[in-house]
Write a protein that holds these residues in place. Structure first.
Motif, PDB file in Angstrom:
ATOM      1  N   TYR A 112       0.827  -1.204   0.000  1.00 22.64           N
ATOM      2  CA  TYR A 112       0.000   0.000   0.000  1.00 22.64           C
ATOM      3  C   TYR A 112       0.867   1.262   0.000  1.00 22.64           C
ATOM      4  CZ  TYR A 112      -3.767  -3.184   1.384  1.00 22.64           C
ATOM      5  OH  TYR A 112      -4.692  -4.205   1.435  1.00 22.64           O
ATOM      6  N   ASP A 114       1.726   3.179  -2.164  1.00 15.99           N
ATOM      7  CA  ASP A 114       1.273   4.267  -3.034  1.00 15.99           C
ATOM      8  C   ASP A 114       0.290   5.195  -2.325  1.00 15.99           C
ATOM      9  OD1 ASP A 114      -0.486   2.012  -3.037  1.00 15.99           O
ATOM     10  OD2 ASP A 114      -1.581   2.887  -4.721  1.00 15.99           O
ATOM     11  N   ILE A 115      -0.312   4.726  -1.226  1.00 12.67           N
ATOM     12  CA  ILE A 115      -1.260   5.570  -0.488  1.00 12.67           C
ATOM     13  C   ILE A 115      -0.791   5.882   0.933  1.00 12.67           C
ATOM     14  CG2 ILE A 115      -3.282   4.840  -1.818  1.00 12.67           C
ATOM     15  CD1 ILE A 115      -3.989   2.986   0.548  1.00 12.67           C
ATOM     16  N   ASN A 159      -9.695  12.672   3.248  1.00 12.58           N
ATOM     17  CA  ASN A 159      -9.445  12.278   1.854  1.00 12.58           C
ATOM     18  C   ASN A 159     -10.704  12.432   1.014  1.00 12.58           C
ATOM     19  OD1 ASN A 159      -6.575  10.822   2.099  1.00 12.58           O
ATOM     20  ND2 ASN A 159      -7.824  10.171   3.846  1.00 12.58           N
ATOM     21  N   ALA A 162     -10.489  11.789  -2.739  1.00 10.14           N
ATOM     22  CA  ALA A 162      -9.930  10.524  -3.210  1.00 10.14           C
ATOM     23  C   ALA A 162     -10.988   9.682  -3.915  1.00 10.14           C
ATOM     24  CB  ALA A 162      -9.337   9.741  -2.041  1.00 10.14           C
ATOM     25  N   SER A 163     -10.525   8.802  -4.788  1.00 11.98           N
ATOM     26  CA  SER A 163     -11.436   7.911  -5.495  1.00 11.98           C
ATOM     27  C   SER A 163     -11.991   6.861  -4.539  1.00 11.98           C
ATOM     28  CB  SER A 163     -10.709   7.212  -6.642  1.00 11.98           C
ATOM     29  OG  SER A 163      -9.714   6.321  -6.133  1.00 11.98           O
ATOM     30  N   GLN A 165     -11.933   3.729  -4.950  1.00  9.38           N
ATOM     31  CA  GLN A 165     -10.961   2.639  -4.852  1.00  9.38           C
ATOM     32  C   GLN A 165      -9.883   2.954  -3.810  1.00  9.38           C
ATOM     33  OE1 GLN A 165      -8.654   1.930  -8.409  1.00  9.38           O
ATOM     34  NE2 GLN A 165      -8.037  -0.125  -7.742  1.00  9.38           N
ATOM     35  N   GLU A 166      -9.416   4.198  -3.817  1.00  8.22           N
ATOM     36  CA  GLU A 166      -8.396   4.575  -2.841  1.00  8.22           C
ATOM     37  C   GLU A 166      -8.949   4.514  -1.426  1.00  8.22           C
ATOM     38  OE1 GLU A 166      -5.851   8.481  -1.409  1.00  8.22           O
ATOM     39  OE2 GLU A 166      -6.285   8.254  -3.558  1.00  8.22           O
ATOM     40  N   ILE A 167     -10.191   4.977  -1.244  1.00  6.56           N
ATOM     41  CA  ILE A 167     -10.805   4.918   0.080  1.00  6.56           C
ATOM     42  C   ILE A 167     -10.918   3.472   0.547  1.00  6.56           C
ATOM     43  CG2 ILE A 167     -12.888   5.385   1.420  1.00  6.56           C
ATOM     44  CD1 ILE A 167     -11.262   7.881   0.737  1.00  6.56           C
ATOM     45  N   ASP A 168     -11.321   2.594  -0.363  1.00  4.21           N
ATOM     46  CA  ASP A 168     -11.423   1.172  -0.015  1.00  4.21           C
ATOM     47  C   ASP A 168     -10.083   0.617   0.430  1.00  4.21           C
ATOM     48  OD1 ASP A 168     -14.112   1.084  -0.586  1.00  4.21           O
ATOM     49  OD2 ASP A 168     -13.874   0.230  -2.590  1.00  4.21           O
ATOM     50  N   ARG A 169      -9.020   1.002  -0.257  1.00  2.00           N
ATOM     51  CA  ARG A 169      -7.692   0.492   0.082  1.00  2.00           C
ATOM     52  C   ARG A 169      -7.225   1.046   1.431  1.00  2.00           C
ATOM     53  NH1 ARG A 169      -3.216   1.258  -3.499  1.00  2.00           N
ATOM     54  NH2 ARG A 169      -2.474  -0.776  -2.787  1.00  2.00           N
ATOM     55  N   ARG A 170      -7.530   2.285   1.698  1.00  2.00           N
ATOM     56  CA  ARG A 170      -7.167   2.865   2.991  1.00  2.00           C
ATOM     57  C   ARG A 170      -7.921   2.172   4.129  1.00  2.00           C
ATOM     58  NH1 ARG A 170      -4.184   7.505   2.900  1.00  2.00           N
ATOM     59  NH2 ARG A 170      -3.879   8.480   0.855  1.00  2.00           N
TER      60      ARG A 170
END
Length: 305
Positions: A112, A114-115, A159, A162-163, A165-170
């Motif tokens: 992760y 990248d975030i 955030n 943020a997209s 997808q990014e929120i899901d990853r966070r």
């Protein structure tokens, strides 16, 4: 960030850090163990950090980062340092070199990167390495105790652009961090929470109700202690804001204070700083409600939610 006390020559040659490796800890814990072992060997050999740095074509600061577990070590550098420190026994060298190889293995959180900023990647690794996590929170429930929907609401605050997808990853990172509380050899989590965090729902009443129920469930775990500081206590010891104190299983590694800021973090390891925060934490534990009384307060808040 992390330092240890000097030891005598006989203990310096013991394979410290193998406890970490055998326990299957993450790379940050292994780097800490490796650094502590290299420092003991260096001090037992009466080699200065400057001399050690010169031997591997590095600066004094690189040796400091290496010994404190702040950076990964190259196999060649470790081998050269062992030679400099007079470690000639092949079995002993292989133990340390094996630890260095394991410490270079990426942790799960590095997928992760990248975030996650570097300063927080370091914290995730240290959190996993800790045996005791003591924390004070004033605005939000601690990340290790958040429900998925509460975590999502909190993450969206910082955030908003943020997209999805990014929120899901966070959110995924936060949920994966929580797994350490129920794994074998789980650390002890002792959280002191200001009542304000329970009165300010980030995702609406339904999210907060589920979060309160989750906190009650988590306090049933033998390694989780939650104390709440109610409003009627008035001003209390933690006037400076939230903080976390990490304690590690390696006895030579002192406590570390983590202070998260808006876009960065501080890692304090100076004894005076650490002692100051430990004293504040102890005062908070006295001023806060007991664990049982805090559970009663959670139930009362649930009835009001």
């Amino acid at each position: 960030m992390i330092s240890d006390q000097a030891s005598n020559g006989s203990s310096a040659r013991s394979p410290a850090g193998l406890t970490f490796a055998n326990a299957g800890c993450g790379p940050t814990a292994l780097r800490i163990a490796l650094g502590a072992q290299l420092r003991r060997l260096r001090e037992a050999s009466r080699i200065t950090p400057a001399q050690a740095g010169e031997a591997i074509r590095a600066t004094h600061s690189k040796i400091s980062r290496l010994e404190r577990g702040r950076s990964a070590a190259k196999q060649r550098d470790v081998a050269d340092l062992l030679t400099l420190y007079g470690v000639t026994d092949q079995a002993e060298r292989e133990q340390v070199l094996s630890l260095a190889r394991q410490a270079s293995t990426p942790g799960w959180w590095q997928q992760y990167n990248d975030i996650l900023p570097r300063w927080f990647e370091l914290y995730v690794g240290l959190e996993r390495a800790a045996s005791i996590i003591r924390t004070y929170e004033v605005q939000f429930v601690h990340g290790l105790l958040q429900t998925e929907e509460y975590a999502r609401a909190v993450i969206l605050i910082a955030n908003a652009g943020a997209s999805a997808q990014e929120i899901d990853r966070r959110v995924s990172v936060r949920m994966k961090r929580q797994q350490l509380l129920t794994q074998p050899g789980a650390p002890e989590l002792w959280t002191v929470l200001d009542e304000a965090a329970l009165r300010r729902p980030p995702g609406g009443p339904a999210v907060m109700r589920a979060q309160l129920e989750h906190l009650l469930e988590m306090t049933a775990l033998p390694n989780v202690t939650l104390q709440i500081i109610p409003f009627d206590v008035g001003p209390h010891a933690a006037a400076g804001g939230p903080f976390t104190i990490l304690r590690f299983p390696e006895p030579d590694l002192p406590d570390l204070v983590y202070l998260e800021q808006l876009n960065s973090a501080q890692y304090l390891d100076h004894p005076d700083d650490v002692v100051g925060y430990l004293e504040v934490m102890d005062q908070l534990a006295v001023q806060a409600e007991t664990g049982t009384a805090s559970q009663d307060l959670l139930r009362a808040l649930l009835k009001q939610a």
